[in-house]
Design an enzyme around this catalytic site. Structure first.
Site, PDB file in Angstrom:
ATOM      1  N   SER A   1      89.019  44.006 -30.218  1.00 32.00           N
ATOM      2  CA  SER A   1      89.448  45.384 -30.026  1.00 32.00           C
ATOM      3  C   SER A   1      89.695  45.661 -28.546  1.00 32.00           C
ATOM      4  CB  SER A   1      88.362  46.320 -30.554  1.00 32.00           C
ATOM      5  OG  SER A   1      88.718  47.654 -30.293  1.00 32.00           O
TER       6      SER A   1
ATOM      7  N   SER B   1      87.609  47.452 -36.351  1.00 31.48           N
ATOM      8  CA  SER B   1      87.240  47.772 -37.736  1.00 31.48           C
ATOM      9  C   SER B   1      88.285  47.245 -38.707  1.00 31.48           C
ATOM     10  CB  SER B   1      87.083  49.288 -37.910  1.00 31.48           C
ATOM     11  OG  SER B   1      86.106  49.778 -37.027  1.00 31.48           O
TER      12      SER B   1
ATOM     13  N   GLN C   1      82.667  42.410 -29.030  1.00 30.91           N
ATOM     14  CA  GLN C   1      81.890  42.572 -27.787  1.00 30.91           C
ATOM     15  C   GLN C   1      82.036  41.362 -26.854  1.00 30.91           C
ATOM     16  OE1 GLN C   1      80.081  45.171 -26.614  1.00 30.91           O
ATOM     17  NE2 GLN C   1      80.531  46.464 -28.385  1.00 30.91           N
TER      18      GLN C   1
ATOM     19  N   HIS D   1      89.858  48.398 -26.679  1.00 32.62           N
ATOM     20  CA  HIS D   1      89.123  49.396 -25.888  1.00 32.62           C
ATOM     21  C   HIS D   1      87.740  48.917 -25.442  1.00 32.62           C
ATOM     22  CE1 HIS D   1      86.214  51.417 -28.768  1.00 32.62           C
ATOM     23  NE2 HIS D   1      86.993  50.828 -29.660  1.00 32.62           N
TER      24      HIS D   1
ATOM     25  N   CYS E   1      77.693  54.641 -34.058  1.00 35.36           N
ATOM     26  CA  CYS E   1      77.665  55.040 -35.465  1.00 35.36           C
ATOM     27  C   CYS E   1      76.294  55.543 -35.875  1.00 35.36           C
ATOM     28  CB  CYS E   1      78.064  53.872 -36.346  1.00 35.36           C
ATOM     29  SG  CYS E   1      79.345  52.892 -35.605  1.00 35.36           S
TER      30      CYS E   1
HETATM   31  C1  LIG Z   1      83.403  48.559 -31.374  1.00 34.55           C
HETATM   32  C2  LIG Z   1      83.111  47.514 -32.359  1.00 34.55           C
HETATM   33  C3  LIG Z   1      83.838  47.410 -33.552  1.00 34.55           C
HETATM   34  C4  LIG Z   1      84.876  48.426 -33.961  1.00 34.55           C
HETATM   35  O1  LIG Z   1      86.025  48.347 -33.172  1.00 34.55           O
HETATM   36  P1  LIG Z   1      87.065  49.563 -33.204  1.00 34.55           P
HETATM   37  O2  LIG Z   1      88.242  49.058 -32.430  1.00 34.55           O
HETATM   38  O3  LIG Z   1      86.398  50.711 -32.542  1.00 34.55           O
HETATM   39  O4  LIG Z   1      87.404  49.812 -34.629  1.00 34.55           O
HETATM   40  C5  LIG Z   1      83.547  46.381 -34.401  1.00 34.55           C
HETATM   41  N1  LIG Z   1      82.600  45.460 -34.100  1.00 34.55           N
HETATM   42  C6  LIG Z   1      81.898  45.518 -32.961  1.00 34.55           C
HETATM   43  C7  LIG Z   1      80.884  44.468 -32.668  1.00 34.55           C
HETATM   44  C8  LIG Z   1      82.115  46.549 -32.054  1.00 34.55           C
HETATM   45  O5  LIG Z   1      81.401  46.598 -30.939  1.00 34.55           O
END
Ligand SMILES: *Cc1c(COP(=O)(O)O)cnc(C)c1O
Length: 394
Positions: free
Chosen positions: A198, A70, A178, A200, A323
């Site tokens: 990201s 994010s 992703q 995680h 979300c």
């Molecule tokens: C999970 C996700 C995010 C947000 O990532 P965070 O590290 O949770 O803030 C943004 N874009 C996509 C496509 C995601 O799958």
């Protein structure tokens, strides 16, 4: 329990976990401190930066560590907008099925007077690079299109879109949250100027991510303060989290081919099994999709009730993005690919990984069949459909 929600988050890898714990315990110096204890942390940080850069074909100087996807999306988009505004360019191109971290940032810019073009997504969940080119105008300062969609898993023609942007001198950002660690990504070959990731989502820790910014692309701060990250992102770096992310990414990228082969086979078996259910449809292209993503719509039922019943059977799945779950609005992604409200409500996303066994795949298929049949048994909508009072869509 069967965990089939890897698009929401993943379990940390053993190696990432060990790296993180050992650093939290022993290497707690501030990487900005000049004494040796701090410099040890600095070394860990720069080693992680080199690993991350290598994984995507970038230079370490082009990597900024952030708190996750994010933040990276926000910084990339707001930066490009600010640079654009300074040059008198206030038009941005994106798509209707982006993550909310992108869409909500664009909404904010719209209120500030930017013109936002959200491209249509085709029924198969793909964006046409030709339509990106057609949308580019004199005053376009940014194109931001996701690498792979978080709900339906479709992989976009990023290299071609990047090429179009390059040709017209427009900055190109991609939310690759992703994609990174799941499919090959190379920022040079793929013509990417800015990229968000990201940890995680690829077996690293939560609250850590990075932003790739090609040399020469202007970047503005979201967070003001100290001179960390070359002055582009203030705040003492989360050294243990960053190092764990680098280890997880290095592992994922070195195992990409094997991962893809194994997980794609399981995914295709899931698709085949679930397709047996009448009046169901796979969302998104069957082939141009992430190895672990399966997303279906079932006519005559609610996605939320499928999830609750699957949970009772020990299966963790999702109706789409984290979300939108909990809200009654159907997924904006499913609406973007042309699913009507009634159908979009009955959606199920299963996202598996390497650790999902063949036995678990069969259990999921049998459970989904059972749950859908059970729910249709007392659904008034389903009764109307089979009695002909209402027409089937799928
Ligand atoms: C999970 C996700 C995010 C947000 O990532 P965070 O590290 O949770 O803030 C943004 N874009 C996509 C496509 C995601 O799958």
């Amino acid at each position: 329990m069967i965990y089939a929600d890897n698009a929401a988050t993943t379990k940390m890898s053993e190696k990432a976990l060990e790296t993180m714990v050992s650093l939290i315990k022993d290497t707690y110096g501030n990487p900005s401190s000049l004494y040796e204890f701090g410099q040890k942390s600095r070394e860990v940080l720069e080693d992680a930066r080199a690993k991350v850069a290598k994984a995507i074909g970038a230079n370490p100087k082009e990597i900024i560590f952030t708190s996750g996807g994010s933040e990276s999306d926000n910084q990339a988009i707001l930066s490009a907008a600010k640079a654009g505004e300074a040059a008198g360019k206030k038009h941005i191109i994106s798509s209707a099925f982006e993550h909310h971290a992108v869409l909500h940032t664009l909404n904010k810019l719209k209120k500030e007077g930017f013109e936002i073009t959200l491209l249509d997504v085709h029924e198969n969940g793909l964006i046409d690079p030709g339509e990106v080119e057609d949308a580019i105008k004199e005053d376009t300062c940014l194109v931001t299109i996701m690498f792979a969609n978080n709900e339906i898993g479709t992989i976009e023609p990023i290299r071609e879109i990047g090429e179009v942007c390059k040709k017209h001198g427009v900055t190109f950002h991609t939310d690759a949250v992703q994609a990174i660690g799941h499919i090959p990504v190379n920022v040079v070959d793929d013509n990417i100027d800015m990229l968000s990731a990201s940890a995680h989502k690829f077996h690293g820790p939560k609250g850590v991510g990075f932003l790739y910014v090609r040399k020469g692309v202007r970047l503005f701060n979201l967070i003001e303060g100290g001179a960390q990250e070359k002055g582009k992102r203030a705040g003492t770096e989360n050294v243990p989290g960053i190092a764990a992310m680098a280890v997880a990414l290095e592992d994922a990228v070195s195992n990409l081919e094997n991962y893809s082969k194994i997980v794609t086979a399981k995914r295709d078996r899931l698709i085949e099994g679930i397709s047996d259910i009448s009046h169901s449809a796979l969302n998104g292209d069957a082939k141009k999709r992430l190895p672990g993503n399966v997303n279906f719509c079932f006519e005559g039922i609610e996605g939320e009730s499928i999830l609750l019943l699957l949970d009772d059977k020990g299966i963790a799945a999702s109706s789409g993005s984290a979300c939108t779950s909990g809200s009654l609005d159907p997924s904006h992604v499913l609406l973007a690919i042309g699913r009507v409200h009634d159908v979009a409500h009955g959606s199920l996303r299963l996202t598996i990984d390497e650790s999902t066994t063949d036995e678990e795949v069969e259990t999921i298929i049998a459970s989904v069949k059972e749950v859908v049949e059970y729910l249709r048994g007392f659904s008034p909508v389903w009764r109307d459909l089979i009695s002909g009072k209402r027409e089937f869509i799928l």
